[in-house]
Design a protein around this motif. Structure first.
Motif, PDB file in Angstrom:
ATOM      1  N   ILE A 375      12.681  24.657 -52.845  1.00  0.00           N
ATOM      2  CA  ILE A 375      12.225  25.871 -52.229  1.00  0.00           C
ATOM      3  C   ILE A 375      10.762  26.314 -51.681  1.00  0.00           C
ATOM      4  N   PRO A 376      10.234  25.163 -53.267  1.00  0.00           N
ATOM      5  CA  PRO A 376       8.502  25.490 -53.224  1.00  0.00           C
ATOM      6  C   PRO A 376       8.462  23.858 -52.203  1.00  0.00           C
ATOM      7  N   VAL A 377       9.227  23.333 -52.309  1.00  0.00           N
ATOM      8  CA  VAL A 377       8.801  21.785 -51.735  1.00  0.00           C
ATOM      9  C   VAL A 377       9.054  22.567 -49.754  1.00  0.00           C
ATOM     10  N   GLU A 378       9.846  22.814 -49.612  1.00  0.00           N
ATOM     11  CA  GLU A 378      10.229  22.796 -48.619  1.00  0.00           C
ATOM     12  C   GLU A 378       8.765  24.191 -47.904  1.00  0.00           C
ATOM     13  N   TRP A 379       8.089  24.907 -48.743  1.00  0.00           N
ATOM     14  CA  TRP A 379       7.178  25.301 -47.853  1.00  0.00           C
ATOM     15  C   TRP A 379       5.382  25.002 -47.246  1.00  0.00           C
ATOM     16  N   VAL A 380       5.718  23.740 -48.554  1.00  0.00           N
ATOM     17  CA  VAL A 380       4.207  23.025 -48.638  1.00  0.00           C
ATOM     18  C   VAL A 380       4.510  22.617 -47.104  1.00  0.00           C
ATOM     19  N   LEU A 381       5.410  21.843 -47.160  1.00  0.00           N
ATOM     20  CA  LEU A 381       6.509  20.745 -45.740  1.00  0.00           C
ATOM     21  C   LEU A 381       5.881  21.710 -44.631  1.00  0.00           C
ATOM     22  N   ILE A 382       6.272  22.996 -44.413  1.00  0.00           N
ATOM     23  CA  ILE A 382       6.474  23.897 -43.375  1.00  0.00           C
ATOM     24  C   ILE A 382       5.329  24.204 -43.272  1.00  0.00           C
ATOM     25  N   SER A 383       4.493  24.390 -44.144  1.00  0.00           N
ATOM     26  CA  SER A 383       3.224  25.028 -44.113  1.00  0.00           C
ATOM     27  C   SER A 383       1.682  24.130 -43.585  1.00  0.00           C
ATOM     28  N   ARG A 384       2.224  22.996 -44.146  1.00  0.00           N
ATOM     29  CA  ARG A 384       0.636  21.929 -43.617  1.00  0.00           C
ATOM     30  C   ARG A 384       1.458  20.999 -42.059  1.00  0.00           C
ATOM     31  N   LEU A 385       2.869  20.798 -41.989  1.00  0.00           N
ATOM     32  CA  LEU A 385       3.297  20.076 -40.544  1.00  0.00           C
ATOM     33  C   LEU A 385       4.231  20.510 -39.824  1.00  0.00           C
ATOM     34  N   GLY A 386       4.155  22.335 -39.711  1.00  0.00           N
ATOM     35  CA  GLY A 386       5.452  23.386 -39.210  1.00  0.00           C
ATOM     36  C   GLY A 386       6.627  22.487 -38.759  1.00  0.00           C
ATOM     37  N   GLU A 387       6.768  22.186 -37.499  1.00  0.00           N
ATOM     38  CA  GLU A 387       8.003  22.158 -36.989  1.00  0.00           C
ATOM     39  C   GLU A 387       8.402  21.257 -37.549  1.00  0.00           C
ATOM     40  N   ILE A 388       7.971  19.854 -37.540  1.00  0.00           N
ATOM     41  CA  ILE A 388       8.138  18.729 -37.844  1.00  0.00           C
ATOM     42  C   ILE A 388       8.393  18.488 -40.551  1.00  0.00           C
ATOM     43  N   GLY A 389       7.531  19.542 -40.501  1.00  0.00           N
ATOM     44  CA  GLY A 389       7.631  20.123 -41.548  1.00  0.00           C
ATOM     45  C   GLY A 389       9.335  20.715 -41.981  1.00  0.00           C
ATOM     46  N   ALA A 390       8.846  21.760 -41.094  1.00  0.00           N
ATOM     47  CA  ALA A 390      10.661  22.054 -41.570  1.00  0.00           C
ATOM     48  C   ALA A 390      12.165  21.346 -41.214  1.00  0.00           C
ATOM     49  N   ALA A 391      11.491  19.516 -40.414  1.00  0.00           N
ATOM     50  CA  ALA A 391      12.880  19.256 -40.660  1.00  0.00           C
ATOM     51  C   ALA A 391      13.144  18.191 -41.750  1.00  0.00           C
ATOM     52  N   LEU A 392      11.225  18.071 -42.314  1.00  0.00           N
ATOM     53  CA  LEU A 392      11.425  17.149 -43.323  1.00  0.00           C
ATOM     54  C   LEU A 392      12.141  17.814 -44.371  1.00  0.00           C
ATOM     55  N   ALA A 393      12.082  19.225 -44.220  1.00  0.00           N
ATOM     56  CA  ALA A 393      12.275  19.925 -45.733  1.00  0.00           C
ATOM     57  C   ALA A 393      14.102  20.159 -45.507  1.00  0.00           C
ATOM     58  N   HIS A 394      14.550  20.161 -44.464  1.00  0.00           N
ATOM     59  CA  HIS A 394      15.961  20.206 -44.182  1.00  0.00           C
ATOM     60  C   HIS A 394      16.154  18.338 -45.104  1.00  0.00           C
ATOM     61  N   LEU A 395      15.292  17.649 -44.544  1.00  0.00           N
ATOM     62  CA  LEU A 395      16.070  16.407 -45.117  1.00  0.00           C
ATOM     63  C   LEU A 395      15.799  16.073 -46.883  1.00  0.00           C
ATOM     64  N   ALA A 396      14.863  16.504 -46.657  1.00  0.00           N
ATOM     65  CA  ALA A 396      14.591  16.893 -48.186  1.00  0.00           C
ATOM     66  C   ALA A 396      15.320  17.599 -49.133  1.00  0.00           C
ATOM     67  N   ALA A 397      16.262  18.708 -48.865  1.00  0.00           N
ATOM     68  CA  ALA A 397      16.706  19.407 -49.588  1.00  0.00           C
ATOM     69  C   ALA A 397      18.754  18.822 -49.396  1.00  0.00           C
ATOM     70  N   SER A 398      18.814  17.954 -48.543  1.00  0.00           N
ATOM     71  CA  SER A 398      19.893  17.338 -47.849  1.00  0.00           C
ATOM     72  C   SER A 398      19.962  16.386 -48.880  1.00  0.00           C
ATOM     73  N   THR A 399      19.094  15.156 -48.728  1.00  0.00           N
ATOM     74  CA  THR A 399      18.722  14.478 -50.030  1.00  0.00           C
ATOM     75  C   THR A 399      19.420  14.695 -51.247  1.00  0.00           C
ATOM     76  N   GLY A 400      18.872  16.007 -51.647  1.00  0.00           N
ATOM     77  CA  GLY A 400      19.240  16.141 -52.902  1.00  0.00           C
ATOM     78  C   GLY A 400      20.066  16.399 -53.160  1.00  0.00           C
ATOM     79  N   ILE A 401      20.270  17.046 -52.311  1.00  0.00           N
ATOM     80  CA  ILE A 401      22.032  17.609 -53.079  1.00  0.00           C
ATOM     81  C   ILE A 401      22.825  16.029 -53.093  1.00  0.00           C
ATOM     82  N   VAL A 402      23.210  14.995 -51.506  1.00  0.00           N
ATOM     83  CA  VAL A 402      23.704  14.126 -51.227  1.00  0.00           C
ATOM     84  C   VAL A 402      23.964  13.326 -53.234  1.00  0.00           C
ATOM     85  N   ALA A 403      22.537  13.287 -53.235  1.00  0.00           N
ATOM     86  CA  ALA A 403      22.589  13.413 -54.594  1.00  0.00           C
ATOM     87  C   ALA A 403      22.735  13.292 -56.396  1.00  0.00           C
ATOM     88  N   ILE A 404      22.657  14.515 -55.895  1.00  0.00           N
ATOM     89  CA  ILE A 404      22.933  15.251 -57.186  1.00  0.00           C
ATOM     90  C   ILE A 404      25.370  14.957 -57.571  1.00  0.00           C
TER      91      ILE A 404
END
Length: 429
Positions: A375-404
């Protein structure tokens, strides 16, 4: 039914639902689209919460070599769900009729009842269709899934074009009516399977009641994990709503929806059959769990990579059809989201693998930890990079989920433990 046939049915269903949205817009107007979108959103939420913690475990038990006790539990669960629907409907109607709610609500009774019945029937349809897949009736399950997701949309399109269907309430009636037919067909399949097993109230009835109670206890960790995963699936969208303009957010949601189709295809063609096979391989003690898991992971990756490639090649006409720009910026956002949903599709296979191994507690703790970090990682990405940051936030969450999930499942192989076999080989024999 062959996997290619299931893929074809799922693609047709997605195309019909997309076409239905366009037809509803052109024939009934944007207000009807808003009501249709409300029903869709509530049905998605309802399908997550109305399972009450039973779904993962009851489906695992239905996948065993001898599912007699699980069929008995599934029957009682359906009665419980009906009771819950009745209670929710009564509470909603009491609130709707209250003076305080009536003062600001513009929802008509027809829309209210339509949305509720769609939500309830979608949940019941999802549960009973999953029961059929869990009983290893993959062909019947695929047909029921197509009826629920594609056939009703085709009927609604024909009705809207010909003028037979002239309101969104009528669209809802087709929707929940089709679900009722699918639920009835699934219940008939359950009854047929129970007759084959000679299921009835006999000397084992008391044990079946105890078994039913244990379904909730063992399924609760996966239920909690599902809620958290749902939040991670949509979380960046809600965070972005506080940063992005409505038009920019709308463009992101459209790209998200297009990308999400590859996970939907993989789930309906690979995951729904992989879960029952993994459970049966463990309960039968044939040592094919890991080879089955490996093939399922490979199949999911291949299907999603191919689907992602097709979407990338056809993204310009897809975006233009929705009157969305299709420049390099949109391509980058779409590419990131497609990669993210490829990872989510792989995570779905690991998820059913964890269910088969009964790793609910480990998964729940890990997923909650992942959400706290994401959640905090997503907020930083979105606030700094806009909609591309939102996509990267989704990718970051997906990476964490699949790794776990990969770590938890593969760790079980490393230590050589198979939790399912403790207590389940007796029921499977």
């Amino acid at each position: 039914m062959h996997v290619l046939a299931r893929i074809a049915l799922r693609c047709v269903s997605l195309a019909l639902k997309f076409a239905l949205t366009i037809i509803v817009t052109r024939t009934l107007g944007l207000a009807a689209v808003a009501d249709y979108g409300l029903a869709l959103a509530i049905s998605v939420v309802a399908s997550k919460f109305l399972g009450l913690g039973f779904s993962a475990e009851i489906n695992r038990r239905l996948s065993l070599a001898n599912p007699a006790d699980a069929i008995y539990g599934a029957r009682r669960l359906l009665l419980l769900y009906c009771a819950v629907y009745a209670v929710i409907a009564a509470v909603v109607m009491i609130v709707y009729e209250s003076a305080a709610f009536s003062a600001f609500s513009r929802i008509t009774p027809g829309i209210l009842w339509g949305v509720m019945l769609v939500a309830f029937s979608e949940h019941a349809g999802l549960e009973t269709t999953s029961y059929i897949f869990s009983l290893h009736r993959h062909g019947e399950g695929a047909l029921l899934l197509f009826i629920r997701t594609g056939a009703w949309a085709a009927a609604a399109i024909i009705g809207l074009v010909t003028g037979v269907v002239d309101s969104v309430e009528a669209v809802f009636a087709l929707w929940y009516g089709t679900n009722v037919v699918a639920v009835a067909a699934a219940c008939w399949c359950l009854s047929r399977r129970s007759r084959e097993l000679g299921l009835g109230w006999g000397p084992h009835a008391e044990r079946r009641m105890d078994s039913f109670r244990s379904v909730w206890i063992e399924g609760l960790p996966f239920f909690l994990s599902t809620i958290v995963l749902s939040g991670l699936q949509y979380g960046e969208r809600f965070l972005a709503s506080n940063v992005l303009s409505a038009d920019t957010l709308g463009g992101y949601v459209f790209a998200w929806s297009v990308s999400n189709s590859i996970q939907t295809i993989a789930y309906a063609t690979i995951v729904v059959t992989a879960g029952p096979r993994l459970v049966r391989s463990l309960s039968a003690g044939d040592n094919r769990y890991w080879s089955t898991l490996g093939r399922s992971l490979l199949s999911s990756a291949v299907v999603t990579f191919l689907a992602a490639g097709v979407i990338l090649m056809a993204h310009k006409p897809i975006f233009r059809l929705a009157h969305e720009p299709a420049g390099s910026h949109e391509f980058r956002m779409l590419f990131i989201l497609l990669v993210s949903f490829v990872l989510r599709s792989i995570a779905d296979v690991c998820w059913v693998g964890a269910i088969a191994l009964r790793l609910g507690k480990q998964v729940a703790v890990a997923i909650i930890f992942a959400a706290a970090v994401s959640i905090p990682v997503e907020w930083v990405l979105i606030s700094r990079l806009g909609e591309i940051g939102a996509a990267l936030a989704h990718l970051a969450a997906s990476t964490g989920i699949v790794a776990i999930l990969v770590f938890i499942v593969m760790r079980t192989r490393a230590v050589g433990s198979t939790p399912l076999l403790n207590g389940d080989t007796r029921r499977a024999s």
